[in-house]
Design a protein around this motif. Structure first.
Motif, PDB file in Angstrom:
ATOM      1  N   LEU A   1     -10.335   4.567  -0.873  1.00  0.00           N
ATOM      2  CA  LEU A   1      -9.121   4.594  -1.598  1.00  0.00           C
ATOM      3  C   LEU A   1      -8.044   3.926  -0.952  1.00  0.00           C
ATOM      4  O   LEU A   1      -7.450   4.511  -0.923  1.00  0.00           O
ATOM      5  CB  LEU A   1      -9.333   5.830  -3.010  1.00  0.00           C
ATOM      6  N   ILE A   2      -7.594   2.303  -1.580  1.00  0.00           N
ATOM      7  CA  ILE A   2      -6.315   2.171  -0.926  1.00  0.00           C
ATOM      8  C   ILE A   2      -5.243   1.998  -2.757  1.00  0.00           C
ATOM      9  O   ILE A   2      -5.810   1.034  -3.499  1.00  0.00           O
ATOM     10  CB  ILE A   2      -6.825   0.991  -0.775  1.00  0.00           C
ATOM     11  N   THR A   3      -4.682   2.513  -2.197  1.00  0.00           N
ATOM     12  CA  THR A   3      -2.954   2.666  -4.099  1.00  0.00           C
ATOM     13  C   THR A   3      -2.202   1.732  -3.295  1.00  0.00           C
ATOM     14  O   THR A   3      -1.595   2.350  -2.550  1.00  0.00           O
ATOM     15  CB  THR A   3      -3.128   4.130  -3.975  1.00  0.00           C
ATOM     16  N   THR A   4      -1.920   1.437  -4.195  1.00  0.00           N
ATOM     17  CA  THR A   4      -0.799   0.138  -4.261  1.00  0.00           C
ATOM     18  C   THR A   4       0.105   0.298  -5.665  1.00  0.00           C
ATOM     19  O   THR A   4      -0.369   1.432  -6.499  1.00  0.00           O
ATOM     20  CB  THR A   4      -0.892  -1.120  -4.448  1.00  0.00           C
TER      21      THR A   4
ATOM     22  N   SER B   1      -0.750   4.467  -0.187  1.00  0.00           N
ATOM     23  CA  SER B   1      -1.574   5.577   0.035  1.00  0.00           C
ATOM     24  C   SER B   1      -3.057   4.959   0.272  1.00  0.00           C
ATOM     25  O   SER B   1      -3.776   3.795  -0.432  1.00  0.00           O
ATOM     26  CB  SER B   1      -1.904   6.877  -0.735  1.00  0.00           C
TER      27      SER B   1
ATOM     28  N   GLU C   1      -2.959  -0.696  -8.784  1.00  0.00           N
ATOM     29  CA  GLU C   1      -3.876  -0.935  -8.255  1.00  0.00           C
ATOM     30  C   GLU C   1      -4.916  -0.118  -7.523  1.00  0.00           C
ATOM     31  O   GLU C   1      -4.063   0.064  -6.848  1.00  0.00           O
ATOM     32  CB  GLU C   1      -4.479  -2.375  -8.301  1.00  0.00           C
ATOM     33  N   THR C   2      -5.809   0.295  -7.777  1.00  0.00           N
ATOM     34  CA  THR C   2      -6.715   1.736  -6.877  1.00  0.00           C
ATOM     35  C   THR C   2      -7.810   0.136  -6.358  1.00  0.00           C
ATOM     36  O   THR C   2      -8.553   0.136  -6.821  1.00  0.00           O
ATOM     37  CB  THR C   2      -6.648   2.248  -6.773  1.00  0.00           C
ATOM     38  N   TYR C   3      -7.807  -0.188  -4.761  1.00  0.00           N
ATOM     39  CA  TYR C   3      -9.196  -0.533  -4.930  1.00  0.00           C
ATOM     40  C   TYR C   3      -9.817   0.671  -4.067  1.00  0.00           C
ATOM     41  O   TYR C   3      -9.381   1.049  -3.059  1.00  0.00           O
ATOM     42  CB  TYR C   3      -8.507  -1.546  -3.049  1.00  0.00           C
ATOM     43  N   HIS C   4     -11.190  -0.014  -4.368  1.00  0.00           N
ATOM     44  CA  HIS C   4     -12.242   0.856  -3.053  1.00  0.00           C
ATOM     45  C   HIS C   4     -13.128  -0.244  -2.486  1.00  0.00           C
ATOM     46  O   HIS C   4     -13.184  -1.506  -2.246  1.00  0.00           O
ATOM     47  CB  HIS C   4     -13.632   0.795  -4.236  1.00  0.00           C
TER      48      HIS C   4
ATOM     49  N   VAL D   1       0.653  -1.061  -0.142  1.00  0.00           N
ATOM     50  CA  VAL D   1       0.456   0.105   0.090  1.00  0.00           C
ATOM     51  C   VAL D   1       0.884   1.073  -0.556  1.00  0.00           C
ATOM     52  O   VAL D   1       1.566   1.599   1.211  1.00  0.00           O
ATOM     53  CB  VAL D   1      -1.375  -0.120   0.918  1.00  0.00           C
TER      54      VAL D   1
ATOM     55  N   TRP E   1       2.758   5.598   5.591  1.00  0.00           N
ATOM     56  CA  TRP E   1       1.465   5.677   4.648  1.00  0.00           C
ATOM     57  C   TRP E   1       0.420   5.717   5.857  1.00  0.00           C
ATOM     58  O   TRP E   1      -0.508   6.523   5.568  1.00  0.00           O
ATOM     59  CB  TRP E   1       1.239   4.564   3.615  1.00  0.00           C
TER      60      TRP E   1
END
Length: 406
Positions: free
Chosen positions: A147-150, A138, A153-156, A136, A175
């Motif tokens: 919103l989890i950003t790797t 952010s 990918e960005t996951y919701h 992760v 983070w």
């Protein structure tokens, strides 16, 4: 890529939290994000590969006393989920646990793979998705969604459980700090002591069942089994002491002196009186070849040598000054410590997310709704003996219960 719950961290707390949430509210769409290529790594190595699942102590107040950091927080948490609940949960999944003499609990199979297999079966049964190599970068909240950003990918997610475990690298928490939560500097806990002079290294492997180890000039002291190693001192007495004194020892750069009583806590006057009585009753007995207090022969010989007692000396001929020296090395044997060694492969941190920023009734952030924390990412750590896993199970359970019922 929308989920009801995203769990960040594929370790003990992360898996248990995901599974508990799925059990308590079937049908949740859950994702576990793990930054490395391995899952449940601490579960794998814990207890020498046997997995020390918990400790045989169900009283919440007694259990909480084994945590140098987090005792107050855990007293109430353990009322919701304690060691007895842990045992019941695993047995409900077909995994029976056994208690060893020191209170540690392991699967009957003596294999951590049993615990890992149990978790993997439950994850599959509840259709929990796992993404690996997903560090992760952010985490932010937009209206009612996270919103989890790797890096790929960005996951919701409607809800997020942070269970990333401890790390010696302060940057690993950045983070999390960016979300506004206070993070206390991570420093080591649970480690062994490196003896600077290596005066006892040739006695490596020798153990005593009930030593007392004190840090000179402080109130830090612990009792229990003690092991002499080729690098210094280890065993439960030392490991527990390292946990309680973690912050102090970090502050003095792990350079200090310990005094070891090889026979546990004793009163000096009573001890000397006992030695004098033994001298009177066993006057013709050779000292060096007849160890007292159940001490191993080689250790007794070393202590006699330090007290300058000749190999042929009998008790009746022992001068008082040598008697005094023998007493000193028996109950205040000095070791100059310089440095530490990680206990086995288990790195435990003192530090992490400040529990003051968490609602300890729910494990939810006080500032960000639907953001939860569990496990060693928090500034909660225990002694060796299954206590750190129990804190992980408990905090994950409470977080999952809140997630499932809100």
């Amino acid at each position: 890529m929308k989920f009801d719950l995203v769990v960040i961290g594929g370790g003990a707390a992360g898996f248990f939290g995901a599974i508990q949430a799925a059990e308590q509210k079937p049908g949740l769409k859950i994702l576990i994000l793990e930054k490395t290529t391995k899952l449940l790594t601490k579960v794998k190595v814990s207890g020498g590969g046997r997995c020390n699942v918990t400790h045989d102590c169900i009283n919440p107040f007694e259990l909480a006393r084994h945590y140098p950091r987090g005792e107050k927080a855990l007293k109430n948490l353990f009322k919701s989920f304690h060691a007895g609940n842990t045992v019941a949960w695993f047995e409900g999944k077909g995994v029976s646990l056994k208690v060893e003499d020191d209170g540690r609990m392991f699967p009957d199979t003596d294999s951590s793979q049993t615990i890992i297999d149990c978790f993997m079966r439950e994850v599959q049964r509840h259709k929990i998705r796992i993404e690996m190599e997903a560090a992760v970068l952010s985490l932010r909240k937009e209206e009612e969604e996270f919103l989890i950003t790797t890096d790929t990918e960005t996951y919701h997610a409607a809800k997020v459980l942070i269970a990333t475990g401890g790390s010696p690298n302060a940057g690993a928490y950045q983070w999390i700090a960016d979300t506004g939560h206070a993070v206390l500097k991570p420093i080591p806990s649970l480690f062994t002591f490196n003896e600077a002079e290596k005066n006892f290294s040739d006695l490596m492997g020798i153990a005593v069942p009930n030593a007392e180890v004190k840090i000179t000039g402080t109130k830090f002291s612990q009792q229990g089994p003690l092991l002499i190693t080729h690098w210094g001192l280890s065993g439960p007495a030392v490991i527990k002491l390292s946990a309680w004194a973690a912050e102090y020892l970090h502050g003095i750069h792990y350079t200090f002196q310990v005094l070891v009583s090889w026979i546990g806590a004793v009163k000096e006057a009573d001890f000397m009186a006992g030695l004098q009585e033994h001298k009177a009753q066993k006057g013709k007995q050779k000292i060096v070849t007849n160890p007292l207090f159940g001490l191993p022969q080689r250790l007794w010989e070393r202590l006699c040598s330090l007290a300058e007692i000749d190999a042929q000396k009998i008790w009746a001929d022992l001068p008082q000054k040598n008697m005094n020296k023998l007493m000193e090395f028996l109950i205040r044997c000095p070791f100059q410590i310089k440095g530490k060694t990680t206990f086995k492969e288990e790195f435990v941190t003192c530090g992490g997310v400040d529990v003051k920023t968490i609602d300890l009734d729910t494990m939810q952030s006080k500032t960000i709704k639907n953001l939860f924390f569990a496990g060693e990412v928090l500034n909660i750590d225990g002694e060796t003996g299954g206590f750190n896993f129990q804190a992980a199970w408990t905090t994950a359970y409470v977080a999952a219960k809140t997630i499932a019922t809100s």
